[in-house]
Design a protein around this motif. Sequence first.
Motif, PDB file in Angstrom:
ATOM      1  N   HIS A  55     -41.001 -31.298  35.856  1.00 22.77           N
ATOM      2  CA  HIS A  55     -41.121 -32.188  34.715  1.00 22.77           C
ATOM      3  C   HIS A  55     -40.281 -33.011  34.403  1.00 22.77           C
ATOM      4  O   HIS A  55     -39.194 -33.130  34.784  1.00 22.77           O
ATOM      5  N   GLY A  56     -40.880 -34.435  33.792  1.00 23.84           N
ATOM      6  CA  GLY A  56     -40.039 -35.431  33.566  1.00 23.84           C
ATOM      7  C   GLY A  56     -38.710 -35.181  32.854  1.00 23.84           C
ATOM      8  O   GLY A  56     -38.885 -34.341  31.954  1.00 23.84           O
ATOM      9  N   SER A  57     -37.573 -35.543  33.156  1.00 16.51           N
ATOM     10  CA  SER A  57     -36.520 -35.809  32.560  1.00 16.51           C
ATOM     11  C   SER A  57     -35.538 -37.236  32.604  1.00 16.51           C
ATOM     12  O   SER A  57     -36.022 -37.879  33.407  1.00 16.51           O
ATOM     13  N   TYR A  58     -34.912 -37.336  31.734  1.00 18.84           N
ATOM     14  CA  TYR A  58     -33.933 -38.581  31.549  1.00 18.84           C
ATOM     15  C   TYR A  58     -32.780 -38.173  30.979  1.00 18.84           C
ATOM     16  O   TYR A  58     -32.746 -37.658  29.805  1.00 18.84           O
ATOM     17  N   LEU A  59     -31.531 -38.655  31.664  1.00 19.75           N
ATOM     18  CA  LEU A  59     -30.087 -38.458  30.969  1.00 19.75           C
ATOM     19  C   LEU A  59     -29.947 -39.898  30.465  1.00 19.75           C
ATOM     20  O   LEU A  59     -29.825 -40.645  31.009  1.00 19.75           O
ATOM     21  N   ALA A  60     -29.536 -39.920  29.039  1.00 18.81           N
ATOM     22  CA  ALA A  60     -29.035 -41.036  28.363  1.00 18.81           C
ATOM     23  C   ALA A  60     -27.563 -40.904  28.449  1.00 18.81           C
ATOM     24  O   ALA A  60     -27.121 -40.093  27.524  1.00 18.81           O
ATOM     25  N   ALA A  61     -26.961 -41.507  29.250  1.00 21.15           N
ATOM     26  CA  ALA A  61     -25.471 -41.366  29.206  1.00 21.15           C
ATOM     27  C   ALA A  61     -24.993 -42.693  29.400  1.00 21.15           C
ATOM     28  O   ALA A  61     -24.685 -43.744  30.188  1.00 21.15           O
ATOM     29  N   SER A  62     -24.395 -43.236  28.224  1.00 16.86           N
ATOM     30  CA  SER A  62     -23.994 -44.584  28.092  1.00 16.86           C
ATOM     31  C   SER A  62     -22.662 -44.660  27.188  1.00 16.86           C
ATOM     32  O   SER A  62     -21.933 -45.789  26.750  1.00 16.86           O
ATOM     33  N   HIS A  63     -22.063 -43.465  27.155  1.00 16.55           N
ATOM     34  CA  HIS A  63     -20.999 -43.239  25.932  1.00 16.55           C
ATOM     35  C   HIS A  63     -19.951 -42.721  26.923  1.00 16.55           C
ATOM     36  O   HIS A  63     -20.056 -41.873  27.863  1.00 16.55           O
ATOM     37  N   PHE A  64     -18.432 -42.844  26.826  1.00 21.66           N
ATOM     38  CA  PHE A  64     -17.412 -42.440  27.340  1.00 21.66           C
ATOM     39  C   PHE A  64     -17.303 -40.991  27.097  1.00 21.66           C
ATOM     40  O   PHE A  64     -16.826 -40.128  27.673  1.00 21.66           O
ATOM     41  N   ASN A  65     -17.471 -40.706  25.787  1.00 24.08           N
ATOM     42  CA  ASN A  65     -17.451 -39.223  25.357  1.00 24.08           C
ATOM     43  C   ASN A  65     -18.775 -38.583  25.764  1.00 24.08           C
ATOM     44  O   ASN A  65     -19.680 -38.769  25.443  1.00 24.08           O
ATOM     45  N   PRO A  66     -18.547 -37.377  26.629  1.00 20.48           N
ATOM     46  CA  PRO A  66     -19.793 -36.773  27.122  1.00 20.48           C
ATOM     47  C   PRO A  66     -20.630 -36.038  26.022  1.00 20.48           C
ATOM     48  O   PRO A  66     -21.880 -35.639  26.099  1.00 20.48           O
ATOM     49  N   SER A  67     -19.782 -35.922  25.003  1.00 21.40           N
ATOM     50  CA  SER A  67     -20.699 -35.357  23.734  1.00 21.40           C
ATOM     51  C   SER A  67     -21.996 -36.113  23.118  1.00 21.40           C
ATOM     52  O   SER A  67     -22.737 -35.566  22.610  1.00 21.40           O
ATOM     53  N   LYS A  68     -21.729 -37.574  23.641  1.00 24.52           N
ATOM     54  CA  LYS A  68     -22.851 -38.292  23.072  1.00 24.52           C
ATOM     55  C   LYS A  68     -24.014 -38.529  24.168  1.00 24.52           C
ATOM     56  O   LYS A  68     -24.799 -39.265  23.697  1.00 24.52           O
ATOM     57  N   HIS A  69     -23.890 -37.738  25.452  1.00 26.80           N
ATOM     58  CA  HIS A  69     -24.922 -37.962  26.131  1.00 26.80           C
ATOM     59  C   HIS A  69     -25.964 -37.152  25.707  1.00 26.80           C
ATOM     60  O   HIS A  69     -26.006 -36.066  24.897  1.00 26.80           O
ATOM     61  N   VAL A  70     -27.458 -37.629  25.966  1.00 22.70           N
ATOM     62  CA  VAL A  70     -28.620 -36.769  25.559  1.00 22.70           C
ATOM     63  C   VAL A  70     -29.566 -36.732  26.884  1.00 22.70           C
ATOM     64  O   VAL A  70     -29.751 -37.610  27.656  1.00 22.70           O
ATOM     65  N   THR A  71     -30.181 -35.671  26.998  1.00 25.45           N
ATOM     66  CA  THR A  71     -30.896 -35.182  28.129  1.00 25.45           C
ATOM     67  C   THR A  71     -32.333 -34.872  27.506  1.00 25.45           C
ATOM     68  O   THR A  71     -32.623 -34.242  26.675  1.00 25.45           O
ATOM     69  N   VAL A  72     -33.258 -35.852  27.894  1.00 27.64           N
ATOM     70  CA  VAL A  72     -34.720 -35.797  27.501  1.00 27.64           C
ATOM     71  C   VAL A  72     -35.486 -35.182  28.514  1.00 27.64           C
ATOM     72  O   VAL A  72     -35.410 -35.291  29.641  1.00 27.64           O
ATOM     73  N   ARG A  73     -36.022 -34.054  28.130  1.00 25.71           N
ATOM     74  CA  ARG A  73     -37.046 -33.309  28.813  1.00 25.71           C
ATOM     75  C   ARG A  73     -38.544 -33.359  28.280  1.00 25.71           C
ATOM     76  O   ARG A  73     -38.704 -33.283  27.127  1.00 25.71           O
ATOM     77  N   GLY A  74     -39.283 -33.580  29.174  1.00 24.27           N
ATOM     78  CA  GLY A  74     -40.749 -33.883  28.715  1.00 24.27           C
ATOM     79  C   GLY A  74     -41.824 -32.870  29.217  1.00 24.27           C
ATOM     80  O   GLY A  74     -41.325 -32.043  29.994  1.00 24.27           O
ATOM     81  N   LYS A  75     -42.964 -32.788  28.875  1.00 18.11           N
ATOM     82  CA  LYS A  75     -44.066 -32.267  29.367  1.00 18.11           C
ATOM     83  C   LYS A  75     -44.739 -32.819  30.528  1.00 18.11           C
ATOM     84  O   LYS A  75     -45.478 -32.152  31.308  1.00 18.11           O
ATOM     85  N   LEU A  76     -44.497 -34.158  30.851  1.00 15.74           N
ATOM     86  CA  LEU A  76     -45.199 -34.609  31.946  1.00 15.74           C
ATOM     87  C   LEU A  76     -44.873 -34.186  33.360  1.00 15.74           C
ATOM     88  O   LEU A  76     -43.797 -34.202  33.573  1.00 15.74           O
ATOM     89  N   ARG A  77     -45.887 -33.716  34.014  1.00 14.35           N
ATOM     90  CA  ARG A  77     -45.598 -32.939  35.594  1.00 14.35           C
ATOM     91  C   ARG A  77     -45.452 -34.086  36.586  1.00 14.35           C
ATOM     92  O   ARG A  77     -46.638 -35.053  36.481  1.00 14.35           O
ATOM     93  N   TYR A  78     -44.470 -34.073  37.459  1.00 12.49           N
ATOM     94  CA  TYR A  78     -44.625 -35.046  38.842  1.00 12.49           C
ATOM     95  C   TYR A  78     -44.891 -34.090  39.993  1.00 12.49           C
ATOM     96  O   TYR A  78     -44.237 -33.102  39.843  1.00 12.49           O
ATOM     97  N   HIS A  79     -45.291 -34.971  41.051  1.00 18.03           N
ATOM     98  CA  HIS A  79     -45.136 -33.969  42.435  1.00 18.03           C
ATOM     99  C   HIS A  79     -44.473 -35.095  43.226  1.00 18.03           C
ATOM    100  O   HIS A  79     -44.662 -36.358  43.167  1.00 18.03           O
ATOM    101  N   GLN A  80     -43.374 -34.580  43.809  1.00 17.59           N
ATOM    102  CA  GLN A  80     -42.710 -35.501  44.805  1.00 17.59           C
ATOM    103  C   GLN A  80     -43.330 -35.427  46.172  1.00 17.59           C
ATOM    104  O   GLN A  80     -43.915 -34.321  46.681  1.00 17.59           O
ATOM    105  N   ILE A  81     -43.588 -36.537  46.854  1.00 19.43           N
ATOM    106  CA  ILE A  81     -44.447 -36.451  47.959  1.00 19.43           C
ATOM    107  C   ILE A  81     -43.654 -37.304  48.930  1.00 19.43           C
ATOM    108  O   ILE A  81     -42.732 -38.249  48.781  1.00 19.43           O
ATOM    109  N   GLN A  82     -43.843 -37.120  50.340  1.00 15.50           N
ATOM    110  CA  GLN A  82     -43.345 -37.946  51.383  1.00 15.50           C
ATOM    111  C   GLN A  82     -44.298 -39.193  51.530  1.00 15.50           C
ATOM    112  O   GLN A  82     -45.239 -39.030  52.420  1.00 15.50           O
TER     113      GLN A  82
END
Length: 606
Positions: free
Chosen positions: A562-589
């Motif tokens: 499932h799609g995910s994104y880590l928003a990390a732009s702060h020196f303080n780790p408590s301000k990081h946000v992990t976004v998790r979605g429902k959109l599914r992906y397949h990894q391919i060669q």
Amino acid sequence: MTDLASQGVLMLLWAAAALIAALGPGGAQEDFQAAAKEYGVPESVLLGVSYLESRWDTHDWRPSVSGGYGPMHLVDVNAVPEAGPHHLGDPRGDDARPMRITTTPPATVQRDERTLQRAARLTGLPTERLRHDRAANLRGGAALLAEQQRMLGAPPSPDPIAWHEAVARYAGPSFANEVFDVMRTGVERRTDDGSLVRLPATPVPAFRTAAAPNTECPATLECEWMPAAYKRFGKDDYGNHDRLRTEREIDYIVIHDTEGSYAGIPSLVKNPKYVSWHYTIRSGDGHVAQHVLTKDVAWHAGNWDVNTRSIGIEHEGYLAQGGSWYTEAMYRSSAKLVHYLATKYDVPLDRAHIIGHDNVPGSHASSVAGMHDDPGPYWDWARFFDMMEAPIEGEPDGRSVIIKPDYDQHQPTFVGCKRKRPAKQCEPHGATSVWLHTEPRDDAPLVDDIGQRKTGASTYSVYDQSARASVGQRYAVAGASGDWTAIWYLGQKAWFRNPPSQPTAVPASGPLVTPVRDRVAVYGRAYPERSAYPRGVKFQEHAALPYTLKRGQFYSLGQTLHGSYLAASHFNPSKHVTVRGKLRYHQIQLGHRVMFVKADDVRVVG
């Protein structure tokens, strides 16, 4: 008989005698015996040390990536290559926080690495002979070991166990432990010059060295904690990694090479304006340094999505420049570390998850051409997986193939190993890659990678991944013609030579994906849908890469996520946000690099 004829006969007799010596019970084995006896080193110890350095091979007397020569890996400071380009571009690969790096690692050499010069002083032999003569090279190694024993104030005992500390002084405690592991199990192999060498199993104990506090390493591997910089600089920026409060999911372990010597690593990793990676492994002895905790995100892959889901391991070495082989000690340490991490994080031991930096996709179309090429075609993937007890194997009657040429016998043509002479052909060398052509002919053009360049065709450069498939990668079969096999590659049929007498691929099975319509988009990151982003976190565009898939094409499926994104732009780790979605992906060669397609755009078969 004329003098000229007599000389010809004598030359043939000498050549025959040399061949018999190499293939028979003497040859290298006798050289080991003679060197061990001369310096009072147990033969099993000398054999064990040499095996860890080189597997007893001469490597055609070319230097290793750290400037080591011959079976004893005697290091010549003059043979260490200049640093290559590394970590240029945007190693973070995050549109929300771009980073530009122009620093390259220095190629300095530590004094204790000058073993060839020391061996010359101890033996009285010229460095040129130590560099190119097997018997001399072994004498040099034996003299160095004997010197360490003398410095301990210990006699040259015939008991191998009495030499453990000397071996540890010679190349480090972890290296010594590995040597005694080899001695305990025994090994036999025919070397690259045809000699049959045997190290019988020797009754020695298993030595263990505890890892340093804070390190994450297997119990059998000595590790050093060499922390990466984590501090602010400028007004709002910081480096050189992102700390997290909790564990993260790991999908990949990424294999890199440093393009510089280990001696430059401490200054680089402690620079907050440089990049970061989790571990570095030294070539000469397999020593491991950890820089970033595995729960934290290092900036190493050049693709933020891959960074957030991976662990990066640097190996002292060069893709092509100067050195041409990695030591057995480095391979063994790396295999132990990767196996440990894969077990800890439940990462499958296959080439869809244990990838090279050269398999990481670009984040978007403009970054594809600048992605890295290490560790390149000279990293022996099959041997690496064998060491992890996860051999690369196929299955009969499958609809796909796994690339698997014989590393030593397979020596494809490359150019560009010498940076100042980019058109010069590289020296023949075992490699993991097969060249891919537009038609089943050696003189047919190489397939093109439209994302790699706007003009011009693929090249035979050792740095050009555009038309290459590598060991362990699985591709869907697209056709066959005589000794040639076609695979689906970057949206086209790509042909490689695969004769039954010397196959370069094995049949395989496994799930494939096929587009449900023409012009299916391909992505370099698996990001969530817009609706998954909370207030305050900017939506990250689904940036399509310059490739499209059409009906009737098939590609191997590596994983689904499932799609995910880590928003990390702060020196303080408590301000990081992990976004998790429902959109599914397949990894391919898709090509040489792995990529992603949206699950709704393809159908899974097989």
